[in-house]
Motif scaffolding. Structure first.
Motif, PDB file in Angstrom:
ATOM      1  N   MET A 172     -27.328 -30.846  21.261  1.00 49.51           N
ATOM      2  CA  MET A 172     -26.500 -30.141  22.225  1.00 49.51           C
ATOM      3  C   MET A 172     -27.125 -28.772  22.463  1.00 49.51           C
ATOM      4  N   ASP A 173     -26.841 -28.188  23.632  1.00 49.41           N
ATOM      5  CA  ASP A 173     -27.398 -26.868  23.942  1.00 49.41           C
ATOM      6  C   ASP A 173     -27.055 -25.862  22.845  1.00 49.41           C
ATOM      7  N   PRO A 174     -27.977 -24.919  22.560  1.00 51.95           N
ATOM      8  CA  PRO A 174     -29.412 -25.002  22.848  1.00 51.95           C
ATOM      9  C   PRO A 174     -30.122 -25.473  21.589  1.00 51.95           C
ATOM     10  N   ALA A 175     -30.400 -26.733  21.502  1.00 45.27           N
ATOM     11  CA  ALA A 175     -31.078 -27.345  20.349  1.00 45.27           C
ATOM     12  C   ALA A 175     -30.269 -27.255  19.068  1.00 45.27           C
ATOM     13  N   ARG A 176     -28.961 -27.514  19.200  1.00 42.21           N
ATOM     14  CA  ARG A 176     -28.147 -27.813  18.015  1.00 42.21           C
ATOM     15  C   ARG A 176     -28.329 -29.300  17.743  1.00 42.21           C
ATOM     16  N   ILE A 177     -28.796 -29.649  16.571  1.00 43.60           N
ATOM     17  CA  ILE A 177     -29.172 -31.021  16.257  1.00 43.60           C
ATOM     18  C   ILE A 177     -28.105 -31.654  15.356  1.00 43.60           C
ATOM     19  N   TYR A 178     -27.604 -32.818  15.780  1.00 40.35           N
ATOM     20  CA  TYR A 178     -26.556 -33.525  15.043  1.00 40.35           C
ATOM     21  C   TYR A 178     -27.067 -34.902  14.624  1.00 40.35           C
ATOM     22  N   VAL A 179     -27.032 -35.172  13.325  1.00 40.09           N
ATOM     23  CA  VAL A 179     -27.393 -36.488  12.824  1.00 40.09           C
ATOM     24  C   VAL A 179     -26.218 -37.429  13.104  1.00 40.09           C
ATOM     25  N   ASN A 180     -26.517 -38.579  13.696  1.00 42.86           N
ATOM     26  CA  ASN A 180     -25.489 -39.542  14.112  1.00 42.86           C
ATOM     27  C   ASN A 180     -25.055 -40.385  12.909  1.00 42.86           C
ATOM     28  N   MET A 181     -24.173 -39.788  12.114  1.00 41.62           N
ATOM     29  CA  MET A 181     -23.814 -40.366  10.823  1.00 41.62           C
ATOM     30  C   MET A 181     -22.788 -41.487  10.948  1.00 41.62           C
ATOM     31  N   GLU A 182     -22.966 -42.514  10.129  1.00 37.82           N
ATOM     32  CA  GLU A 182     -21.926 -43.546   9.980  1.00 37.82           C
ATOM     33  C   GLU A 182     -20.653 -42.895   9.455  1.00 37.82           C
ATOM     34  N   GLY A 183     -19.520 -43.265  10.058  1.00 37.53           N
ATOM     35  CA  GLY A 183     -18.244 -42.731   9.610  1.00 37.53           C
ATOM     36  C   GLY A 183     -17.876 -41.410  10.248  1.00 37.53           C
ATOM     37  N   LYS A 184     -18.859 -40.698  10.801  1.00 38.06           N
ATOM     38  CA  LYS A 184     -18.579 -39.418  11.457  1.00 38.06           C
ATOM     39  C   LYS A 184     -18.496 -39.575  12.967  1.00 38.06           C
ATOM     40  N   TYR A 185     -19.312 -40.476  13.505  1.00 38.90           N
ATOM     41  CA  TYR A 185     -19.334 -40.720  14.950  1.00 38.90           C
ATOM     42  C   TYR A 185     -19.116 -42.205  15.203  1.00 38.90           C
TER      43      TYR A 185
END
Length: 451
Positions: free
Chosen positions: A320-333
């Motif tokens: 997400m802007d500006p280069a906030r990186i989110y790991v697409n975790m099981e159980g979180k998303y």
């Protein structure tokens, strides 16, 4: 313990960088700022928040704590356990602001900063707070407030109603129409100067006609000029260089007027400061991090959906802007694919890959990559991104999902920098060796509270 009669005035200059201010003072464009600095004041280079976006940085300024406590990690965010985006506003700020602490209107909220001062105030102090981003809607408190960007409804963005009625009567503009900067340049410049004129009329009226202990007035027009015309700042051959300089000369005149009036009101004993929420530099390239993640096979897109609902099964990470990186975790998303046992190793590999990013000429793009537990502390850390990238100057990191190419260029010519915010303070004020925007609320409180 005695009640302090000292007053504090803060003039916020959105996006005004230390280096540009220093250069313009040296070149003689800003005589009023030069006079202030010759009167026992110091110009500091200051660090902004990470990420260096206005919503996060201004919230860090007004609360004196980091996003792990106040909860604003960017201009947009995701609803918990979903890919649904929303725009955080003042009701999403979890910690009290400096004016809430002074006015004794914390309303059950607390923070590591407020805990130090709440019992030291013998009586509430009154504040005037004008045009700070991330203050919409206006919440009742001991004073006057009109919200800054984003303020879609001036009535809801202003407290109390009497102040709204006054602002309406003078044709006050909470912001300019930035779209005019794309293809209606003259109309944009006219509106920028008009918005500044109306802002100063309002600020001087409230300064003189309302009781106050703390006055904060932010000028947003600097940020708007910078985003679209920062390439004109230092280029005498640029067609809008003279307009840019004229605008800064007007800003200087405004600062001089407010400084003079403040010193008259306080017999020279008040604390005056100017500050910005981040710096600025010229853009070389926009860098679309999600396009790069897709090319690396780490992000899968469903084009039939909108916004971040486009994130499809098989996605390991998104930005997400500006280069906030989110790991697409099981159980979180909802369509998470990274197991908890894999996260640490995955982040290590991702950090290495991001740090190695280069442009088409082989130049490094990423200056630093920070992990969540290094950046944030407080009860809301888990709401934040897993990683945040800081770019080298000139590389504007973007989180757009619909871009296919990694590199491009948009309408903007200027981008934010984290390290080059500014602050002008009396040289008698004690500061850390390297000033950070989170320090300013404490300086304000120390000035107004006599322990």
């Amino acid at each position: 313990m005695t009640y302090s009669i000292t007053k504090v005035m803060v003039i916020g200059l959105d996006g005004v960088s230390f280096r540009l201010l220093q250069d313009y003072i040296t070149e003689g464009y800003l005589p009023e700022c030069k006079k202030i600095l010759e009167n026992r004041f110091k110009l500091h280079q200051m660090d902004a928040s990470i990420p260096e976006v206005s919503s996060t940085s201004w919230t860090s300024f007004m609360t004196g704590v980091n996003p792990g406590e106040h909860g604003i990690f960017g201009f947009t965010d995701l609803r918990s356990n979903t890919y649904k985006t929303f725009f955080p506003n003042s009701t999403d700020v979890h910690t009290p602001t400096v004016w809430d602490i002074l006015g004794k209107t914390v309303n059950g909220r607390s923070s590591s900063l407020s805990d130090k001062y709440q019992t030291k105030l013998p009586k509430p102090l009154r504040s005037i707070v004008l045009n700070i981003p991330q203050t919409y809607p206006a919440l009742p408190f001991n004073g006057v407030l009109t919200a800054g960007f984003v303020c879609p409804d001036l009535r809801k963005g202003t407290y109390p109603d009497t102040t709204y009625n006054y602002l309406q009567s003078i044709g006050y503009l909470s912001d300019v129409d930035a779209n005019k900067a794309i293809d209606q340049h003259d109309a944009f410049f006219k509106e920028v100067f008009l918005a500044l004129e109306k802002r100063v009329i309002a600020y001087e009226h409230l300064l003189n006609n309302e009781p106050w202990d703390l006055f904060i007035g932010v000028i947003t027009e600097t940020d708007r000029m910078h985003h679209f015309f920062f390439d004109a700042a230092r280029d005498p051959k640029h067609p809008y260089h003279n307009v840019f300089i004229s605008f800064y000369k007007e800003i200087d005149r405004v600062i001089g007027r407010l400084f003079t009036r403040f010193m008259e009101m306080t017999n020279g004993k008040g604390i005056f400061m100017t500050m910005s929420d981040h710096g600025f530099t010229v853009i070389k390239q926009e860098v679309y991090i999600n396009a790069w993640l897709a090319q690396e096979g780490l992000l899968k897109i469903n084009n039939h959906e909108e916004y971040f609902e486009q994130i499809d099964a098989g996605t390991k990470v998104f930005a997400m802007d500006p280069a906030r990186i989110y790991v697409n975790m099981e159980g979180k998303y909802p369509r998470g694919s990274v197991k908890a046992s894999e996260k640490k190793q995955f982040i290590s590999e991702l950090r290495s890959a991001l740090t190695s990013l280069i442009d088409n000429d082989g130049n490094p793009i990423i200056k630093a990559v920070y992990e969540n537990d290094v950046l944030y502390h407080g009860p809301l850390c888990e709401k934040g991104p897993d990683l945040v990238c800081l770019a080298q100057d000139g590389y504007d990191l973007k989180g757009r999902l619909k871009r296919q190419e990694v590199f491009g260029k948009g309408h903007f010519t200027g981008m934010h920098t984290r390290y080059d915010a500014h602050c002008i303070l009396p040289d008698s004020v004690e500061t850390p060796e390297r000033l950070h925007i989170e320090n300013l609320a404490g300086i304000i409180l120390d000035t107004l509270v006599n322990p």
